[in-house]
Motif scaffolding. Sequence first.
Motif, PDB file in Angstrom:
ATOM      1  N   MET A  80       0.813  -1.210   0.000  1.00  0.00           N
ATOM      2  CA  MET A  80       0.000   0.000   0.000  1.00  0.00           C
ATOM      3  C   MET A  80       0.850   1.266   0.000  1.00  0.00           C
ATOM      4  O   MET A  80       0.417   2.306  -0.441  1.00  0.00           O
ATOM      5  N   GLY A  81       2.048   1.183   0.579  1.00  0.00           N
ATOM      6  CA  GLY A  81       2.897   2.360   0.727  1.00  0.00           C
ATOM      7  C   GLY A  81       4.180   1.976   1.440  1.00  0.00           C
ATOM      8  O   GLY A  81       4.689   0.861   1.266  1.00  0.00           O
ATOM      9  N   SER A  82       4.673   2.884   2.269  1.00  0.00           N
ATOM     10  CA  SER A  82       5.964   2.662   2.922  1.00  0.00           C
ATOM     11  C   SER A  82       5.852   2.422   4.421  1.00  0.00           C
ATOM     12  O   SER A  82       6.866   2.357   5.103  1.00  0.00           O
ATOM     13  N   GLY A  83       4.650   2.302   4.946  1.00  0.00           N
ATOM     14  CA  GLY A  83       4.467   2.122   6.380  1.00  0.00           C
ATOM     15  C   GLY A  83       4.664   0.680   6.807  1.00  0.00           C
ATOM     16  O   GLY A  83       5.141  -0.169   6.047  1.00  0.00           O
ATOM     17  N   PRO A  84       4.270   0.343   8.034  1.00  0.00           N
ATOM     18  CA  PRO A  84       4.463  -1.008   8.563  1.00  0.00           C
ATOM     19  C   PRO A  84       3.551  -2.028   7.899  1.00  0.00           C
ATOM     20  O   PRO A  84       2.554  -1.685   7.261  1.00  0.00           O
ATOM     21  N   THR A  85       3.904  -3.287   8.074  1.00  0.00           N
ATOM     22  CA  THR A  85       3.114  -4.396   7.552  1.00  0.00           C
ATOM     23  C   THR A  85       2.078  -4.823   8.586  1.00  0.00           C
ATOM     24  O   THR A  85       2.378  -4.922   9.776  1.00  0.00           O
ATOM     25  N   LEU A  86       0.872  -5.085   8.129  1.00  0.00           N
ATOM     26  CA  LEU A  86      -0.214  -5.598   8.966  1.00  0.00           C
ATOM     27  C   LEU A  86      -0.597  -6.982   8.474  1.00  0.00           C
ATOM     28  O   LEU A  86      -0.899  -7.159   7.283  1.00  0.00           O
ATOM     29  N   VAL A  87      -0.583  -7.961   9.370  1.00  0.00           N
ATOM     30  CA  VAL A  87      -1.001  -9.332   9.066  1.00  0.00           C
ATOM     31  C   VAL A  87      -2.337  -9.580   9.753  1.00  0.00           C
ATOM     32  O   VAL A  87      -2.500  -9.247  10.936  1.00  0.00           O
ATOM     33  N   LEU A  88      -3.296 -10.165   9.043  1.00  0.00           N
ATOM     34  CA  LEU A  88      -4.650 -10.356   9.565  1.00  0.00           C
ATOM     35  C   LEU A  88      -5.067 -11.821   9.472  1.00  0.00           C
ATOM     36  O   LEU A  88      -4.867 -12.479   8.448  1.00  0.00           O
ATOM     37  N   ALA A  89      -5.679 -12.313  10.554  1.00  0.00           N
ATOM     38  CA  ALA A  89      -6.184 -13.691  10.627  1.00  0.00           C
ATOM     39  C   ALA A  89      -7.695 -13.653  10.821  1.00  0.00           C
ATOM     40  O   ALA A  89      -8.202 -12.930  11.687  1.00  0.00           O
ATOM     41  N   ASN A  90      -8.428 -14.442  10.040  1.00  0.00           N
ATOM     42  CA  ASN A  90      -9.886 -14.342  10.016  1.00  0.00           C
ATOM     43  C   ASN A  90     -10.564 -15.315  10.990  1.00  0.00           C
ATOM     44  O   ASN A  90      -9.921 -16.106  11.673  1.00  0.00           O
ATOM     45  N   SER A  91     -11.874 -15.248  11.014  1.00  0.00           N
ATOM     46  CA  SER A  91     -12.677 -15.946  12.016  1.00  0.00           C
ATOM     47  C   SER A  91     -13.108 -17.323  11.531  1.00  0.00           C
ATOM     48  O   SER A  91     -12.900 -17.704  10.379  1.00  0.00           O
ATOM     49  N   LEU A  92     -13.739 -18.061  12.415  1.00  0.00           N
ATOM     50  CA  LEU A  92     -14.247 -19.393  12.122  1.00  0.00           C
ATOM     51  C   LEU A  92     -15.338 -19.318  11.053  1.00  0.00           C
ATOM     52  O   LEU A  92     -16.274 -18.521  11.158  1.00  0.00           O
TER      53      LEU A  92
ATOM     54  N   ARG B 299       1.882  -2.408   3.957  1.00  0.00           N
ATOM     55  CA  ARG B 299       1.696  -3.720   3.343  1.00  0.00           C
ATOM     56  C   ARG B 299       0.684  -4.498   4.181  1.00  0.00           C
ATOM     57  O   ARG B 299       0.725  -4.434   5.422  1.00  0.00           O
ATOM     58  N   ILE B 300      -0.213  -5.200   3.534  1.00  0.00           N
ATOM     59  CA  ILE B 300      -1.222  -5.988   4.242  1.00  0.00           C
ATOM     60  C   ILE B 300      -1.164  -7.425   3.739  1.00  0.00           C
ATOM     61  O   ILE B 300      -1.267  -7.681   2.534  1.00  0.00           O
ATOM     62  N   VAL B 301      -0.982  -8.355   4.669  1.00  0.00           N
ATOM     63  CA  VAL B 301      -0.923  -9.777   4.350  1.00  0.00           C
ATOM     64  C   VAL B 301      -2.097 -10.463   5.038  1.00  0.00           C
ATOM     65  O   VAL B 301      -2.268 -10.345   6.256  1.00  0.00           O
ATOM     66  N   ARG B 302      -2.923 -11.148   4.246  1.00  0.00           N
ATOM     67  CA  ARG B 302      -4.066 -11.896   4.770  1.00  0.00           C
ATOM     68  C   ARG B 302      -3.967 -13.331   4.269  1.00  0.00           C
ATOM     69  O   ARG B 302      -3.312 -13.594   3.259  1.00  0.00           O
ATOM     70  N   TYR B 303      -4.660 -14.239   4.942  1.00  0.00           N
ATOM     71  CA  TYR B 303      -4.594 -15.635   4.496  1.00  0.00           C
ATOM     72  C   TYR B 303      -5.842 -16.386   4.946  1.00  0.00           C
ATOM     73  O   TYR B 303      -6.552 -15.949   5.857  1.00  0.00           O
ATOM     74  N   ASP B 304      -6.093 -17.499   4.284  1.00  0.00           N
ATOM     75  CA  ASP B 304      -7.166 -18.404   4.691  1.00  0.00           C
ATOM     76  C   ASP B 304      -6.562 -19.482   5.577  1.00  0.00           C
ATOM     77  O   ASP B 304      -5.624 -20.181   5.163  1.00  0.00           O
ATOM     78  N   LYS B 305      -7.087 -19.621   6.773  1.00  0.00           N
ATOM     79  CA  LYS B 305      -6.532 -20.643   7.662  1.00  0.00           C
ATOM     80  C   LYS B 305      -6.916 -22.052   7.186  1.00  0.00           C
ATOM     81  O   LYS B 305      -7.716 -22.223   6.272  1.00  0.00           O
ATOM     82  N   ARG B 306      -6.341 -23.006   7.813  1.00  0.00           N
ATOM     83  CA  ARG B 306      -6.490 -24.404   7.416  1.00  0.00           C
ATOM     84  C   ARG B 306      -7.967 -24.817   7.295  1.00  0.00           C
ATOM     85  O   ARG B 306      -8.769 -24.577   8.196  1.00  0.00           O
TER      86      ARG B 306
END
Length: 264
Positions: free
Chosen positions: A18-30, A49-56
């Motif tokens: 997104m730009g030059s700031g910190p990275t945010l990692v996000l984990a989603n709900s059940l 920077r934003i990093v998201r993922y689908d859990k197992r």
Amino acid sequence: MAFFKAASRTIHYSDRTMGSGPTLVLANSLGTDFRIWDTLLPKLEGIGRIVRYDKRGHGLTDVTEPPYSIQDLSTDLELLVDHAGLDHFLLGGVSIGGMIAQDYAARHPDQVDALVCMDTAPKIGESSLWQDRIDAISANGLDSIADGVMERWFSASFRKNNPAATAGWRNLLARTTQAGYLGCCAAIRDADLTAATLALTVPTLVLCGAEDGATPPALVKSMADAMQNASYVDIPNAGHIPSLEQPQAVADAMNRFFREQGLT
């Protein structure tokens, strides 16, 4: 969207600069995937920077046979962090995603610069409640619980005024792999992160929808009150996933918190 292999498993994630700031990692709900953050992301300020993922067993990530533990799911997050080449970052999660974030921060305190815990707690519900849910789904399928889950996910006004959106999110829940959902139910059933979470010193923002029927505000606030370096914010007119109902209010709280911590 992007994918990577961890041993024989495929993990689905999103990595957006997104730009030059910190990275945010996000984990989603059940019972959800990383799309629950879509409306929140444009409202965040100063994030590079934003990093998201689908859990197992959720979204497009591979499923494995249940049961799982929170530590299993936190290790999956570690694989993502390593794949993305992250040294330190901001970490947020909602519901079971918040439990994953708590466990990750406890195991890797040098990597997490700040923590955002939404609608979560170190221990959620009694084990018998989760076993009853596992038994009901095993007997009758995920669709059998979906209407009741919508009542916990969303406020009454949202369900009334947004029937199409409610139906769409219900579809997401009902189409989650049963093994993945049950595996995560077992992880919540067996988890008590109280000692590790209360020992955390990382700056932490704790949020909760005021109409959350799954992790009530009193439970979530009690976690914030007991932590060493946490603040609590109530999100009005929201249920268990406030990023879907009140993305601006969630973003305002996160933006203010990150600025106050000197992170953005």
